[in-house]
Structures are given as C-alpha cells and as structure tokens.
Write a protein that holds these residues in place. Structure first.
Motif, mmCIF file in Angstrom:
data_model
loop_
_atom_site.group_PDB
_atom_site.id
_atom_site.type_symbol
_atom_site.label_atom_id
_atom_site.label_comp_id
_atom_site.label_asym_id
_atom_site.label_seq_id
_atom_site.Cartn_x
_atom_site.Cartn_y
_atom_site.Cartn_z
ATOM 1 N N VAL A 199 0.980 -0.964 -0.054
ATOM 2 C CA VAL A 199 0.022 -0.208 -0.156
ATOM 3 C C VAL A 199 0.856 1.265 0.003
ATOM 4 N N GLU A 200 1.870 1.275 0.561
ATOM 5 C CA GLU A 200 2.843 2.360 1.002
ATOM 6 C C GLU A 200 4.155 1.976 0.814
ATOM 7 N N PRO A 201 5.031 1.681 -0.144
ATOM 8 C CA PRO A 201 6.295 1.237 -0.260
ATOM 9 C C PRO A 201 7.274 1.838 0.403
ATOM 10 N N PHE A 202 7.142 3.148 0.639
ATOM 11 C CA PHE A 202 8.232 4.005 1.319
ATOM 12 C C PHE A 202 8.096 4.026 2.907
ATOM 13 N N ARG A 203 6.734 3.614 3.443
ATOM 14 C CA ARG A 203 6.713 3.877 4.859
ATOM 15 C C ARG A 203 7.457 2.827 5.556
ATOM 16 N N GLU A 204 8.584 3.120 6.358
ATOM 17 C CA GLU A 204 9.249 2.622 7.023
ATOM 18 C C GLU A 204 8.626 1.422 8.313
ATOM 19 N N THR A 205 7.708 2.199 8.913
ATOM 20 C CA THR A 205 7.001 1.462 10.070
ATOM 21 C C THR A 205 6.532 0.055 9.391
ATOM 22 N N ALA A 206 5.958 0.025 8.173
ATOM 23 C CA ALA A 206 5.542 -1.069 7.516
ATOM 24 C C ALA A 206 6.579 -2.342 7.279
ATOM 25 N N HIS A 207 7.906 -1.755 6.777
ATOM 26 C CA HIS A 207 8.707 -2.530 6.546
ATOM 27 C C HIS A 207 9.445 -2.873 7.965
ATOM 28 N N CYS A 208 9.377 -2.377 8.989
ATOM 29 C CA CYS A 208 9.795 -2.545 10.314
ATOM 30 C C CYS A 208 9.074 -3.985 10.748
ATOM 31 N N ALA A 209 7.736 -3.898 10.568
ATOM 32 C CA ALA A 209 6.834 -4.762 10.939
ATOM 33 C C ALA A 209 7.190 -6.127 10.175
ATOM 34 N N VAL A 210 7.228 -6.204 8.955
ATOM 35 C CA VAL A 210 7.951 -7.271 8.277
ATOM 36 C C VAL A 210 8.890 -7.940 8.750
ATOM 37 N N VAL A 211 10.073 -7.093 8.804
ATOM 38 C CA VAL A 211 11.144 -7.552 9.516
ATOM 39 C C VAL A 211 11.141 -8.340 10.821
ATOM 40 N N LYS A 212 10.403 -7.641 11.657
ATOM 41 C CA LYS A 212 10.080 -8.044 13.050
ATOM 42 C C LYS A 212 9.696 -9.597 12.924
ATOM 43 N N VAL A 213 8.444 -9.552 12.045
ATOM 44 C CA VAL A 213 7.787 -11.153 11.967
ATOM 45 C C VAL A 213 8.749 -12.017 11.592
ATOM 46 N N LEU A 214 9.548 -11.705 10.327
ATOM 47 C CA LEU A 214 10.466 -12.868 10.077
ATOM 48 C C LEU A 214 11.527 -12.996 11.140
ATOM 49 N N LEU A 215 11.804 -12.158 11.819
ATOM 50 C CA LEU A 215 12.918 -12.476 12.872
ATOM 51 C C LEU A 215 12.240 -13.409 13.968
ATOM 52 N N GLN A 216 10.904 -13.239 14.097
ATOM 53 C CA GLN A 216 10.160 -13.816 15.284
ATOM 54 C C GLN A 216 9.817 -15.491 14.619
ATOM 55 N N GLN A 217 9.829 -15.586 13.250
ATOM 56 C CA GLN A 217 9.787 -16.847 12.563
ATOM 57 C C GLN A 217 10.922 -17.468 12.518
ATOM 58 N N ALA A 218 12.099 -16.942 13.065
ATOM 59 C CA ALA A 218 13.301 -17.490 12.979
ATOM 60 C C ALA A 218 13.897 -17.687 11.313
ATOM 61 N N ASN A 219 13.503 -16.676 10.754
ATOM 62 C CA ASN A 219 13.926 -16.252 9.354
ATOM 63 C C ASN A 219 14.814 -15.277 9.137
ATOM 64 N N PRO A 220 16.060 -15.439 9.555
ATOM 65 C CA PRO A 220 16.982 -14.137 9.519
ATOM 66 C C PRO A 220 17.363 -13.920 8.351
ATOM 67 N N ALA A 221 17.680 -14.729 7.320
ATOM 68 C CA ALA A 221 17.994 -14.642 5.804
ATOM 69 C C ALA A 221 17.119 -13.873 5.433
ATOM 70 N N GLN A 222 15.719 -14.325 5.441
ATOM 71 C CA GLN A 222 14.722 -13.295 4.798
ATOM 72 C C GLN A 222 14.445 -12.039 5.421
ATOM 73 N N ALA A 223 14.784 -11.897 6.424
ATOM 74 C CA ALA A 223 14.564 -10.310 7.445
ATOM 75 C C ALA A 223 15.729 -9.503 6.587
#
Length: 257
Positions: A199-223
């Motif tokens: 929806v908003e490709p430049f919005r950093e808080t949205a990308h932070c949310a993605v990174v946080k979920v990937l790290l909690q999923q134990a997917n550091p490479a994807q993060a």
C-alpha cells in the motif's frame, strides 16, 4: 504506535421505510463507476467529479462545492456550472443527489465503496477491538484489497483524500499485524505486514513490521533480504537511508553473519 486522526465520516441522512432501497452504488477505489441495480450508468466528467466530491466530503454548501470543483471560474460562473451539472445528473439518474437552495449532498440510497474502507480501517484501529485472530486477519486482507482512490485524478482535493485514505489503510494494517504477532499468528501477521508495504512502499514502519515478524519466525536470512531491498529502494528513489531503528533490528543478524 500513534493512532492516525481521521476525518469524521460524511453526513448521511437516516432512511425511512418509505424511501428507496440502496440501489445506487458509487465506486471510487480503483476508478470511477456508478451502477444502478447492477447496470452501469454513464455520467459526464463534471457529474463524476461532483458525485466523487460529495461522496468524500458529505453535505456541502453549494458555493463551497462550486468553488472547489471549478476553481478557475468566478463565483457566478462556478455556481452556474454546478446548477447545470445537477440538472444533467437528474436527467441521467434519479435520486442520486439532494440539493437545497444552499446545500448539496448525496441521496441516502447511494452507497460508496470508500465507506467500507474507512469502516474497516477504523474498526482495526479501535483499541477495544476484540476480534479473533482469524477475523482480524480476514478484515486485514479485505482492507488490503482496496485499490487507491481515483487513480489518474490529480485535483488537489482528490490527492488530499487519497493520501488520507492510504494512511488510514496502511496504519490499520500495521495494527492488525501487531495484534496477530501478539496472538502468535505469525504467518497471518507476515501476510498483513507485507500488504502494508504494498500500500505504501516507502513507509518504514510497515517494513519494520515485516522484519520483526520474519525474525520472530526464525527467518533471519529473509529478514536481511527484505531490509536490503528496502534499503536499495530508499537509496534509488529518495537518496536516503533507513532509520537507526530499522538498522538496529537487523544489526545483530548482520554481526552474526
């Protein structure tokens, strides 16, 4: 995370049992269209702009609507254009607009798709929302499916409303993703967070949310890959870098690697 203030919903008249059913459907998301009982109705460009303006702003003084829609005309000419547009609308479709000597607004039988986006966004932002994780995810998916407001329209009032709706949409998706993380529904949380970045490709808080979920999923490479794609996007399009907050999220992984 602060809650985005949103404009009060447009005024809607209460409908009595004697009034017509909601058979008129105005769509503004993804493009302009008007349907009556499923059949598309062709409307002039001025009629389209008037209906869109009223759908987004609710009941409006006639001189205000005329001034916004015909900004290059003097007051009398703008009001004349408004009268002509209203007359043509009445000939094209009955019961779309209610006008008095001083005000104009959409008729109660008109439904607008924007109202669904606003309702879903506000529902997710409500702090006392008690939806189940499955319901929260589905509302998020439905919200993410809404297209931008009137693409290709560049009037100032359209641009302002497009930005407002986009911010409401992406902020509600971020909140939904956070609630799903708290419920340990990480797959759904990732889906909703990724939708927010679309929806908003430049919005950093949205990308932070993605990174946080990937790290909690134990997917550091994807993060790391997601972070690096965002880093390249910012550098290429805006000439800036991600904030310290986002870099700190991935720094332990980068150090380990």
């Amino acid at each position: 995370m602060s809650v985005l203030p949103v404009r009060p919903e447009p005024h809607r008249r209460l409908r009595s049992p004697a009034q017509p059913s909601e058979s008129l459907r105005l769509s503004l998301l993804g493009g302009w269209s008007l349907h009556e009982d499923g059949e598309e109705i062709a409307v002039s460009s001025n009629g389209q702009r008037l209906l869109a303006f009223l759908a987004l702003h609710g009941r409006t003084q006639r001189d205000v609507a005329a001034g916004v829609l015909w900004p290059d005309s003097d007051d009398q000419s703008a009001l004349a254009n408004l009268r002509t547009t209203l007359w043509r609308l009445r000939r094209r479709v009955q019961g779309a607009v209610i006008s008095t000597q001083h005000e104009v607004e959409l008729a109660p039988r008109m439904t607008v798709d924007v109202d669904g986006l606003v309702a879903a966004g506000r529902h997710l932002l409500h702090q006392e929302c008690a939806d189940s994780p499955a319901d929260c995810a589905q509302i998020g998916r439905d919200l993410a499916a809404h297209e931008p407001l009137l693409p290709g329209w560049y009037d100032d009032w359209v641009l302002a409303e497009r930005e407002r709706l986009q911010q409401l949409q992406v902020h509600a998706l971020e909140v939904a993703a956070e609630r799903l993380v708290q419920s340990r529904e990480l797959a759904s949380a990732l889906e909703i967070a990724q939708a927010a970045t679309l929806v908003e490709p430049f919005r950093e808080t949205a990308h932070c949310a993605v990174v946080k979920v990937l790290l909690q999923q134990a997917n550091p490479a994807q993060a790391i890959r997601h972070y690096q794609r965002y880093e390249r996007l910012l550098s290429r399009e805006l000439g800036i870098e991600p904030s310290d907050h986002l870099r700190e999220l991935v720094r332990p992984v980068l150090r380990h690697r």
